[in-house]
Design a protein around this motif. Structure first.
Motif, PDB file in Angstrom:
ATOM      1  N   UNK A 179       0.839  -1.215   0.103  1.00 43.41           N
ATOM      2  CA  UNK A 179      -0.111   0.064  -0.118  1.00 43.41           C
ATOM      3  C   UNK A 179       0.803   1.405   0.111  1.00 43.41           C
ATOM      4  N   UNK A 180       1.985   1.100   0.546  1.00 41.02           N
ATOM      5  CA  UNK A 180       2.735   2.452   0.560  1.00 41.02           C
ATOM      6  C   UNK A 180       4.221   2.188   1.095  1.00 41.02           C
ATOM      7  N   UNK A 181       4.927   3.285   1.317  1.00 42.12           N
ATOM      8  CA  UNK A 181       6.288   3.321   1.436  1.00 42.12           C
ATOM      9  C   UNK A 181       6.458   2.533   3.074  1.00 42.12           C
ATOM     10  N   UNK A 280       3.059   0.195   6.502  1.00 41.65           N
ATOM     11  CA  UNK A 280       2.933   1.666   5.804  1.00 41.65           C
ATOM     12  C   UNK A 280       3.145   2.675   6.980  1.00 41.65           C
ATOM     13  N   UNK A 281       4.097   3.748   6.634  1.00 44.97           N
ATOM     14  CA  UNK A 281       4.199   4.865   7.516  1.00 44.97           C
ATOM     15  C   UNK A 281       2.857   5.650   7.846  1.00 44.97           C
ATOM     16  N   UNK A 285       1.543  15.469   7.020  1.00 44.55           N
ATOM     17  CA  UNK A 285       2.415  16.003   5.793  1.00 44.55           C
ATOM     18  C   UNK A 285       3.302  16.897   6.487  1.00 44.55           C
ATOM     19  N   UNK A 302      12.866   7.433  -7.652  1.00 42.42           N
ATOM     20  CA  UNK A 302      11.753   7.004  -6.907  1.00 42.42           C
ATOM     21  C   UNK A 302      10.928   6.242  -7.832  1.00 42.42           C
ATOM     22  N   UNK A 306      11.044   1.877  -8.122  1.00 45.74           N
ATOM     23  CA  UNK A 306      10.061   1.156  -7.801  1.00 45.74           C
ATOM     24  C   UNK A 306       9.247   0.390  -9.021  1.00 45.74           C
TER      25      UNK A 306
ATOM     26  N   UNK B  89       4.487   7.058  -6.586  1.00 45.88           N
ATOM     27  CA  UNK B  89       5.058   8.243  -5.601  1.00 45.88           C
ATOM     28  C   UNK B  89       3.892   8.168  -4.537  1.00 45.88           C
ATOM     29  N   UNK B  90       3.977   8.416  -3.165  1.00 44.04           N
ATOM     30  CA  UNK B  90       2.766   8.611  -2.387  1.00 44.04           C
ATOM     31  C   UNK B  90       2.478  10.146  -2.473  1.00 44.04           C
ATOM     32  N   UNK B  92       2.308  12.307  -0.236  1.00 38.50           N
ATOM     33  CA  UNK B  92       3.186  13.115   0.502  1.00 38.50           C
ATOM     34  C   UNK B  92       4.441  13.535  -0.498  1.00 38.50           C
ATOM     35  N   UNK B  93       5.105  12.480  -1.280  1.00 44.44           N
ATOM     36  CA  UNK B  93       5.927  12.673  -2.160  1.00 44.44           C
ATOM     37  C   UNK B  93       5.647  13.469  -3.242  1.00 44.44           C
ATOM     38  N   UNK B  94       4.419  13.131  -3.704  1.00 44.04           N
ATOM     39  CA  UNK B  94       3.730  13.979  -4.885  1.00 44.04           C
ATOM     40  C   UNK B  94       3.730  15.506  -4.515  1.00 44.04           C
ATOM     41  N   UNK B 123      -6.241  11.952   4.943  1.00 42.30           N
ATOM     42  CA  UNK B 123      -4.957  11.873   6.069  1.00 42.30           C
ATOM     43  C   UNK B 123      -4.484  10.297   6.134  1.00 42.30           C
ATOM     44  N   UNK B 126      -1.783   9.255   2.982  1.00 39.68           N
ATOM     45  CA  UNK B 126      -0.897  10.267   2.802  1.00 39.68           C
ATOM     46  C   UNK B 126       0.383   9.327   2.421  1.00 39.68           C
ATOM     47  N   UNK B 127       0.578   8.256   2.957  1.00 44.40           N
ATOM     48  CA  UNK B 127       2.010   7.373   2.616  1.00 44.40           C
ATOM     49  C   UNK B 127       1.504   6.162   1.746  1.00 44.40           C
ATOM     50  N   UNK B 128       0.480   6.127   1.347  1.00 46.97           N
ATOM     51  CA  UNK B 128       0.474   5.027   0.420  1.00 46.97           C
ATOM     52  C   UNK B 128       0.537   5.334  -1.326  1.00 46.97           C
ATOM     53  N   UNK B 129       0.999   4.368  -2.000  1.00 47.48           N
ATOM     54  CA  UNK B 129       1.246   4.827  -2.960  1.00 47.48           C
ATOM     55  C   UNK B 129       0.126   5.193  -3.947  1.00 47.48           C
TER      56      UNK B 129
END
Lengths: 494, 253
Positions: A179-181, A280-281, A285, A302, A306, B89-90, B92-94, B123, B126-129
């Motif tokens: 799902x994410x980083x 996932x973190x 923001x 990135x 990926x 990207x997540x 946040x990164x975007x 919220x 935010x950290x998901x792809x």
């Protein structure tokens, strides 16, 4: 059934061509590109031809092998190629095909095991690896007909084993959606990079094995006999038809069952992927502002890390200098002059990285076009992305040279950055030589890369000239200064 | 303010936009309505500085979009009908990437992102792809990314697509707030009730030409129809056709 696979193949390649905005906006180019890309015969034919040619080189070793034992052992070592190639293609391309949404329309249809179509689609891409084995098989067939037929069967089994294992890898690891980083994301990416590099080195490993087997045949042969049930050692049984047939039947049955079970499980994962979300973190923001060019470069890295298939393209310059590094290391000497040549070579071969770097932004280029982004910033960021891996490799080369020769190798430090950057800037200025600030994905073909090779060759000649006429630190300092001036001019031109 | 004068755009032999002219004043929401393939998206991309006009002129706050698209992009926020984002990207990164490209000060970026993320309930994502998110969530990210630089002009191409009712309502209120602050907004939608609700003026585009323009009431009077939907169908010559198609469908099914 093959009709469906043909449609999927066409759709996959249509999606790839469509995501090249420069072609998509030019109806004539789009149609001509599409015609070539969506044809299985043309696509696979060209690749199969290239691999067949590589196979001829392998066949040479078998043709001159002195006895059956040597042929068997040699064939077993080659049998790794279709296996690993098929494994890699299946594991990587399945992920690519599914991320393109290729199987979405099938989900709503009454299809029992749609993954069979995926399997067939991927097997088309493994045909070239199989054709690579054909010259070897033909030579064996010519010298020992029965062993030749068995060799052909082992080549087929090799592809099938790799394919089945690739499907298992994708079903167990790939089909699950992250799902994410996560905290270990960087480590995973590093692992991926090493994995791709190792895969790309397979031909060197094969070459090394060929020489090693020739030199140590007496010692190795018993090992191959002892473990002859395990693939690829089992392929050396081609001169014992009964045992070979038994092993072939065993593999076909075992992996046939695994294949069927995996296909069922895989289709379940395609229809409803297992989502892993534990690592996932979380958190609000936090802004992290970077200069435009660096922000673009960071984004490129990135995306590349990926999408593991893209790393392969950027590693090609490394692939070209690896044999010289291995050879020098095995001799136990690594002169500064050799390191200089390698760094110039690395810089020169960086040109090949232009194609993957330009293609990092596919459909997302439409988004970049909505931003106030100058062509100059875009070119500079692409140049940095393109030169990063060659520069890092050049630093490693300097490190080795320093180990063998001491401080003298450090004179090369500026070259590690200047030369790949010169190449990258030349390539980007060449591809984006049109007027105006519009950014896009220009068409890149082998002809363009050759032109860039020539231009870079001339520029490198100018930078390298001081090293021929001035010795020691002075030569390197003047050469670096010339390189910096040319790099400055290229930055100004972008 | 946006001024469009005799704007034309051709792709090969296809004339997507055929000499249209209209103005969008400060503090106005202008609805650009039209059937599929009428030239709406092309017009909006030209207004946002993404495409160059073949003929005519577009001035966005006095800047010529054809001649200086980069300056136009600095003051415009553009939301496409389908979100095109970096899926690996997540958010946040975007958002940080956009902040860097648009040169938004870190504090301002953080404050704006957190406020918009809160409003659109993002919220937890935010950290998901981005690739792992739903279409509606991607659309929200696309929307936020177009608002981060506090644009003076907003171009929204069917941007309500995929939004849940709550987010659509928040966006509607946000647009009305932007309007009250004197910003110009060009808005396209197929949801005509929505257009009726928020647009100050409407332009109906058909086959690359603006065939009617005015307030919703003016258009109703002009077409002698009671709803904007009927006005639209009448002007685009679809009303009679619809009944024929429905009749044919009823007979065949």
């Amino acid at each position: 059934m093959f009709e469906i696979v043909k449609i999927l193949y066409r759709e996959l390649h249509y999606q790839i061509v469509r995501r090249n905005p420069m072609i998509a906006n030019d109806e004539r180019k789009f149609k001509s590109q599409l015609k070539n890309a969506t044809s299985i015969k043309r696509g696979v034919g060209i690749q199969a031809g290239t691999f067949f040619f590589l196979g001829l080189m392998l066949a040479g070793g078998v043709a001159f092998a002195k006895d059956e034992l040597q042929i068997g052992v040699m064939f077993a070592s080659y049998a790794m190629i279709p296996f690993i190639f098929s494994l890699y293609i299946t594991a990587v391309n399945s992920s690519y095909a599914l991320s393109m949404g290729l199987f979405e329309p099938l989900k709503a249809l009454p299809v029992k095991v749609g993954s069979l179509y995926l399997s067939e689609l991927l097997l088309i891409d493994t045909i070239p690896a199989f054709t690579m084995m054909l010259p070897v098989v033909f030579v064996i067939l010519f010298r020992h007909p029965t062993a030749g037929i068995l060799a052909l069967m082992w080549a087929v089994v090799g592809v099938f084993l790799g394919h089945t294992l690739g499907l298992i890898i994708y079903t167990v690891f790939g089909a699950r959606t992250s799902e994410g980083t996560s905290r270990f994301g960087a480590l995973k990416n590093l692992g991926k990079l090493i994995g791709v590099l190792l895969f790309m080195s397979i031909f060197y490993v094969g070459n090394y094995m060929q020489n090693y087997v020739r030199e140590h045949i007496e010692t190795i042969a018993p090992v191959f006999v002892k473990y002859s049930f395990a693939y690829p050692f089992s392929a050396s049984s081609i001169f014992d038809p009964l045992q070979s047939l038994e092993l072939l039947a065993l593999y076909a049955t075992l992996f046939g069952m695994l294949y069927v079970l995996t296909l069922k499980k895989l289709w379940g994962e395609i229809v409803e992927p297992t989502v892993s979300s534990t690592a996932v973190q979380k958190g609000a923001f936090k802004a992290r502002k970077l200069p435009k060019v660096l922000a673009l470069t960071l984004k490129d890295f990135k995306v590349v890390f990926r999408k593991s298939s893209m790393i392969a393209g950027l590693l090609i310059p490394v692939y070209f200098v690896l044999p010289q590094v291995f050879m020098a290391l095995s001799r136990g000497e690594f002169s500064t002059m050799l390191a200089t040549g390698l760094i110039f070579g690395l810089g020169w071969f960086s040109s090949i990285g232009a194609d993957p770097v330009i293609k990092i932004d596919g459909k997302e280029l439409d988004f970049l076009r909505t931003l106030p982004l100058t062509k100059k910033a875009f070119i500079l960021s692409k140049s940095i992305t393109m030169s990063a891996i060659p520069s890092a490799t050049a630093l490693a080369v300097i490190g080795i040279a320093h180990h063998y020769n001491g401080g003298e190798a450090l004179y090369l430090l500026p070259h590690a950055f200047i030369l790949p950057m010169m190449t990258s800037l030349t390539a980007m200025n060449y591809f984006y030589r049109y007027k105006g600030q519009e950014i896009g994905i220009p068409e890149t073909n082998m002809g363009d890369i050759i032109v860039i090779f020539i231009i870079v060759g001339i520029l490198f000649g100018i930078v390298g000239a001081p090293l021929l006429f001035m010795h020691g630190a002075t030569g390197y300092a003047v050469s670096s200064a010339v390189g910096m001036v040319i790099t400055g001019i290229l930055v100004g031109m972008s | 303010m946006i001024e469009v004068e005799n704007l034309a755009k051709t792709f090969g032999v296809t004339r997507a936009v055929n000499g249209i002219s209209f103005k969008v004043h400060d503090g106005e929401i202008y609805g650009l309505l039209g059937p599929n393939g009428s030239g709406k998206s092309t017009t909006m991309k030209i207004l946002a500085g993404i495409l160059k006009p073949t003929a005519g002129r577009v001035l966005v706050d006095g800047i010529d979009a054809g001649r200086d698209p980069l300056k136009v992009k600095e003051i415009v926020g553009y939301v496409p009908e389908t979100p095109v984002l970096y899926e690996s990207l997540t958010p946040v990164e975007f958002f940080n990437f956009i902040g860097s490209i648009r040169n938004i000060p870190a504090e301002k970026l953080e404050e704006r992102v957190n406020r918009l993320v809160e409003a659109f309930e993002l919220k937890g994502y935010l950290h998901k792809y981005i690739g792992s998110l739903s279409f509606g969530t991607k659309q929200k990210i696309s929307l936020i990314s177009a608002l981060l630089h506090d644009p003076r002009v907003l171009i929204m191409d069917e941007s309500m697509n995929g939004l849940d009712p709550k987010s659509a309502r928040i966006l509607r209120e946000l647009l009305l707030e932007f309007k009250s602050e004197g910003r110009s907004i060009v808005f396209s939608t197929h949801v005509l009730q929505l257009a009726e609700m928020i647009c100050d003026r409407v332009g109906v585009i058909y086959n690359g030409e603006i065939i009617a323009e005015g307030t919703v009431d003016e258009l109703k009077e002009f077409a002698h129809e009671e709803s904007l939907e009927d006005v639209f169908l009448k002007l685009t010559e679809s009303k009679d056709e619809i009944y024929t198609v429905i009749q044919a469908l009823k007979e065949s099914l």
